[in-house]
Write a protein that holds these residues in place. Structure first.
Motif, PDB file in Angstrom:
ATOM      1  N   MET A   1       2.572   1.816  -3.337  1.00 10.56           N
ATOM      2  CA  MET A   1       1.642   2.129  -4.436  1.00 10.56           C
ATOM      3  C   MET A   1       0.958   3.476  -4.204  1.00 10.56           C
ATOM      4  O   MET A   1       0.091   3.878  -4.986  1.00 10.56           O
ATOM      5  CB  MET A   1       0.570   1.034  -4.549  1.00 10.56           C
ATOM      6  CG  MET A   1       1.043  -0.268  -5.191  1.00 10.56           C
ATOM      7  SD  MET A   1       1.618  -0.066  -6.908  1.00 10.56           S
ATOM      8  CE  MET A   1       0.111   0.496  -7.720  1.00 10.56           C
ATOM      9  N   SER A   2       1.314   4.170  -3.139  1.00 11.49           N
ATOM     10  CA  SER A   2       0.566   5.382  -2.783  1.00 11.49           C
ATOM     11  C   SER A   2       0.847   6.586  -3.670  1.00 11.49           C
ATOM     12  O   SER A   2       0.175   7.603  -3.554  1.00 11.49           O
ATOM     13  CB  SER A   2       0.786   5.736  -1.308  1.00 11.49           C
ATOM     14  OG  SER A   2      -0.038   4.893  -0.512  1.00 11.49           O
TER      15      SER A   2
ATOM     16  N   LYS B   1       0.835  -1.207   0.000  1.00 14.56           N
ATOM     17  CA  LYS B   1       0.000   0.000   0.000  1.00 14.56           C
ATOM     18  C   LYS B   1       0.866   1.252   0.000  1.00 14.56           C
ATOM     19  O   LYS B   1       0.619   2.196  -0.744  1.00 14.56           O
ATOM     20  CB  LYS B   1      -0.934   0.007   1.230  1.00 14.56           C
ATOM     21  CG  LYS B   1      -2.108  -0.950   1.080  1.00 14.56           C
ATOM     22  CD  LYS B   1      -3.252  -0.616   2.011  1.00 14.56           C
ATOM     23  CE  LYS B   1      -2.985  -0.974   3.438  1.00 14.56           C
ATOM     24  NZ  LYS B   1      -4.168  -0.813   4.294  1.00 14.56           N
ATOM     25  N   ASP B   2       1.905   1.236   0.835  1.00 17.77           N
ATOM     26  CA  ASP B   2       2.813   2.385   0.901  1.00 17.77           C
ATOM     27  C   ASP B   2       3.465   2.635  -0.449  1.00 17.77           C
ATOM     28  O   ASP B   2       3.477   3.757  -0.946  1.00 17.77           O
ATOM     29  CB  ASP B   2       3.923   2.120   1.933  1.00 17.77           C
ATOM     30  CG  ASP B   2       3.543   2.666   3.298  1.00 17.77           C
ATOM     31  OD1 ASP B   2       2.521   3.377   3.376  1.00 17.77           O
ATOM     32  OD2 ASP B   2       4.257   2.371   4.275  1.00 17.77           O
TER      33      ASP B   2
END
Lengths: 169, 745
Positions: free
Chosen positions: A142-143, A139-140
């Motif tokens: 891809m942020s 998630k990080d």
């Protein structure tokens, strides 16, 4: 008022670039002020790469350049002479979709579809970087790719499925 | 082969392949021979006049074709009505380049047309403009006493004004066992779809254009262009097959459409005008709104007095309104109410419907007030909602067409684990983090309006259905194909839904969660008419085994018509087409909601949202760790795309509660964070566990599908559920959105 003078006109003279785009050698004749993003979209008619901000803030323009994910809006085309560029149009194997493309469809990981090419190209680059392992790390990393429709959790589900399948392969 | 009904199946988006391979083309991606590029120049002052625009210097640049300003704008339509669109509020619609007057900061004042995008952008950057500024006001909060009642207009039909006061509020409120008064504020928000607004106008010859536009209404734009430029409607074709998000911003034709068409007609060339991200903040926004509530409850926990007032921002030229204060008394059946809604015109562009307009604003105030009242009375917040459950809509004194909100509460709470909530604020923690549980009720009206659809049995014996409606990412293509397929009992592969083109049968603008009911109903009507026509042809066939069959005796299945009493009898569609001299069979029909029946019911989708937040005690940082939204929206046509709609709404709710706001510097009357770096929306790292429940709900009144839209209902309850959870975690009630960490320190 200083506008385009003789000397600046000279600077703006189109340059010939040779790129490999999606495995195909392409010659691009562009002025130095043309971004790689506009070069792809307006000059090569590869409109799969999207323009969402032109400022490196949304990630919609992500392409893979020499194996790394980059923001094509923050890159001038002339900087990439001789490079190998892969865009969303070039990631499937003929009619056979890339696993991420399939997973995005299966997980309903898009609504309007506009951020999708950037999300997928970014995910390919992210997986190849082999840095992010856990869901939180993915998630990080891809942020930098924003999604306004709010498909975020479906996007991460799709990426995790492909990533985990690859880890087990 | 088993012919399943397609309605109810979790079908993956039919345009999925186009979207993941990059072949889906959006408005600014159509190329044409000799295409010109337009770049807009925007006002840097907030109010006043343009004194001079020095176009000569820019026109001297090789490759710059023309500079359009108010001084050389062609003479166009005169009356306001000709500039009005399907979503125009009462007032005078903004006319780009009309005159020297500046009404708001960022107003478009010139269009540069050049041979390349870069040249047009460069020329725009050096265009010298001198202004004569006047004093202006953009600060809503400091001018509340100047608010006034909104003007009425056609738009009032879909956005009714507040109901009249009821009972004796002041007495009931002062007699109440518990009272809560509060003020709620949220700032300006911008839609910010990731696709930039763009229009590509293809010049097709004298007075004829084909327009690729980013819009939520192809016919809305067609009529707008035809009216303003005096073109025959048949010579204006607006196409929007893919729309990269809109969230309301495409409900009205935006200025790039006007400028692109104007330039194409003047220069007799094809031209594309794409806005940049900063320019995406120069039209339409969710208006900042100030709300005040006073709720009172009896000792048994029944809310008996509701006072809800709101002041919304609008522009000086149009009275944009939202339905804000009408909801509370539909959701909670108090006998004494005062509900008031006023507008305050400011020097800004006209606000514009943004996902769950009004409803998401209202629910923040209503549901936070309810939470505080429950807290004061020491009643569990969900129990408090159940005590105040409305079995009928007391504001209109009529029943609901269906309402399974109670099940939303029960099933949502169960899934979330609401029972584990310690009622005391600041009582739950995880390490150095405070944990809070909050919940709220969601409500969104289920509307439908007339639309047309064409249904065709093609020469191949397949079904083709068409409507001018757009698909802004909601899944319209997929669900309409599913609805159409069931009309003839066909698999999805044998059905084509054509859309996003003003040449197709009439559809209204796509918004307000009414597209499914509106266009879906039109498809049902056309499908029924087509079945009738096909059966008639089948009966006329030589030695037809269906000769004596009536509508009720046959089934449309397996690619043809069979007899209920004898399934071995099957006439295929292809055979019927052959008998029809190999010609297709078609029909175009209109669906009109049965207003006389519907007006006896309140029609709405409901939801209950449950949220857990985690707050760092020392840093104040807030995370929505998990959330469950239970939705009652009638029949769910496609659980997969509907779930995504709700998830998207929930993330919008997180954004509204914690992140997004367009911040003004009122000294300049200007937005200060006009970019996606500083206009915060949730990134992947901000989105955690989200869950969606669709509660079974039967509605035989609302429309033939029994279905309510799901575009907004996922959003409305989220922001108050989050702020209630923050109160539960910290004991602090923050009534200004978005809530930032510094307010918790």
């Amino acid at each position: 008022m200083e506008i385009v003078t003789k000397s600046t006109r000279n600077v703006l003279q189109p340059r010939l670039l040779s790129l490999r785009v999606n495995g195909v050698p392409r010659i691009l004749e562009v002025s130095p002020w043309v971004s790689l993003l506009d070069g792809l979209r307006d000059h090569l008619d590869l409109t799969g790469t999207k323009k969402g901000c032109d400022h490196g803030q949304c990630g919609a323009c992500t392409v893979i350049c020499d194996g790394k994910r980059i923001l094509s809006c923050l890159t001038l085309a002339v900087m990439k002479n001789g490079s190998e560029i892969t865009t969303i149009e070039g990631i499937s194997n003929g009619d056979e979709l890339h696993p991420l493309q399939k997973a995005f469809i299966e997980h309903d990981a898009f609504q309007c579809g506009y951020c999708t090419p950037g999300q997928i190209c970014s995910a390919i680059g992210m997986i190849d970087e082999k840095k992010a392992q856990t869901r939180a790390e993915v998630k990080d990393s891809m942020s930098g790719n924003l999604c306004r429709c709010g498909a975020n959790s479906n996007i991460i589900d799709a990426i995790m499925e492909v990533k985990e399948r690859r880890n087990h392969a | 082969m088993l012919d399943l009904p397609q309605i109810g199946q979790p079908v993956s988006r039919l345009e999925g392949r186009a979207k993941v391979t990059g072949t889906a083309k959006y408005a600014g991606e159509y190329n044409a021979d000799g295409l010109l590029y337009g770049y807009v120049v925007n006002s840097t002052i907030t109010r006043g006049k343009i004194v001079h625009i020095d176009t000569n210097a820019v026109k001297e640049i090789e490759g710059v074709i023309e500079v359009f300003t108010h001084e050389n704008r062609p003479s166009l339509a005169w009356f306001d009505m000709q500039y009005s669109d399907m979503d125009a509020p009462p007032g005078s619609p903004f006319r780009p380049l009309q005159n020297a007057e500046i009404k708001y900061n960022g107003q478009p004042i010139a269009l540069i047309v050049a041979e390349t995008f870069e040249l047009a952008r460069y020329a725009a950057s050096i265009l010298k403009v001198s202004y004569q500024g006047e004093s202006f006001e953009t600060d809503l909060y400091n001018h509340q006493n100047e608010a006034r009642d909104p003007k009425k207009g056609v738009a009032t039909l879909l956005k009714p004004l507040p109901p009249k006061p009821k009972g004796d509020f002041e007495k009931a409120f002062s007699d109440s066992a518990a009272q809560v008064s509060a003020e709620f504020v949220h700032g300006t928000e911008h839609h910010n779809p990731i696709e930039l607004f763009a229009t590509t106008t293809i010049y097709e010859g004298e007075g004829k254009v084909t327009i690729y536009d980013k819009t939520q209404g192809t016919i809305n734009c067609q009529l707008y262009v035809g009216n303003i430029f005096g073109l025959h409607f048949k010579n204006v074709r607006v196409i929007s097959p893919y729309v990269g998000g809109a969230f309301g911003s495409g409900l009205r034709p935006q200025y790039q459409l006007f400028l692109s068409v104007m330039a194409a007609l003047q220069l007799k060339r094809s031209i594309r005008v794409t806005l940049d991200r900063q320019q995406m903040y120069t039209f339409g926004h969710r208006p900042p709104t100030i709300q005040k509530t006073r709720f009172g409850a009896d000792s048994d926990g029944k809310v008996n007095a509701i006072n809800h007032t709101a002041i919304g921002e609008t522009s000086r030229h149009e009275d944009y309104t939202e339905v804000v204060v009408n909801w509370a008394n539909i959701i909670y059946p108090a006998k004494n109410t005062i509900l008031e809604y006023q507008l305050l015109p400011m020097d800004v562009s006209s606000p514009l419907d943004m996902r769950a307009p009004g409803g998401s604003t209202a629910s923040h105030a209503i549901e936070s007030t309810m939470d505080e009242l429950a807290h004061k009375m020491k009643i569990d917040p969900m129990q408090f909602r159940l005590i105040n459950y409305a079995d009928i809509d007391v504001s209109e004194n009529r029943p609901f067409s269906s309402k399974e909100l109670r099940q939303c509460y029960i099933q949502g709470a169960e899934k979330f684990g609401w029972a584990e909530r310690n009622p005391e604020p600041r009582s739950m923690r995880r390490g150095h983090k405070l944990v809070g549980y909050g919940m709220a009720t969601g409500f969104w009206e289920a509307m439908s309006i007339p639309a047309r659809a064409e249904a065709v049995l093609t020469r191949e014996g397949k079904l083709r259905v068409s409507s001018a409606v757009t698909d802004i990412g909601t899944g319209t293509l997929t669900v309409m194909t599913q609805i159409a397929a069931d009309e003839l009992g066909l698999p999805l592969d044998d059905v084509q839904f054509c859309y996003g083109d003003s040449k197709m049968p009439f559809a209204p603008i796509q918004g307000g969660s009414f597209t499914l009911a509106t266009v879906g109903s039109a498809i049902k009507v056309a499908g029924k008419a087509l079945r009738k026509k096909i059966l008639k042809k089948a009966k006329e066939m030589k030695n037809s085994p269906l000769k004596n069959a009536s509508d009720g005796d046959v089934i449309f299945e397996r690619g043809g018509i069979s007899l209920k009493s004898n399934p071995d009898v099957l006439i295929s569609f292809r055979e019927i087409i052959v008998a029809n001299e190999d010609k297709e069979i078609k029909t175009t029909n209109m669906s009109v909601p049965n207003v006389f029946k519907l007006k006896n019911y309140t029609r709405a989708a409901h939801s209950a949202a449950f949220v857990e937040v985690e707050i760092d005690e020392e840093l104040g940082t807030i995370q929505v760790k998990r959330a469950v939204t239970a939705v009652a929206a009638g029949k769910i046509i496609n659980p997969k795309t509907a779930r995504s709609q709700i998830l998207g709404g929930m993330i919008w709710g997180i954004s509204k509660a914690l992140y997004e706001e367009t911040i003004s510097d009122h000294r300049y009357g200007r937005y200060m964070n006009q970019n996606l770096g500083e206009y915060h929306i949730p990134s992947h790292a901000d989105v955690h566990e989200l869950d969606v429940i669709f509660v079974e709900e039967k509605d035989e009144i609302i429309n033939e599908l029994g279905s309510k839209g799901v575009g907004e209902i996922g959003l409305v309850a989220m922001a108050p559920a989050i702020s209630n959870a923050i109160f539960h975690a910290t004991g602090k009630r923050i009534n200004k959105l978005p809530i930032h960490f510094d307010e918790l320190l």
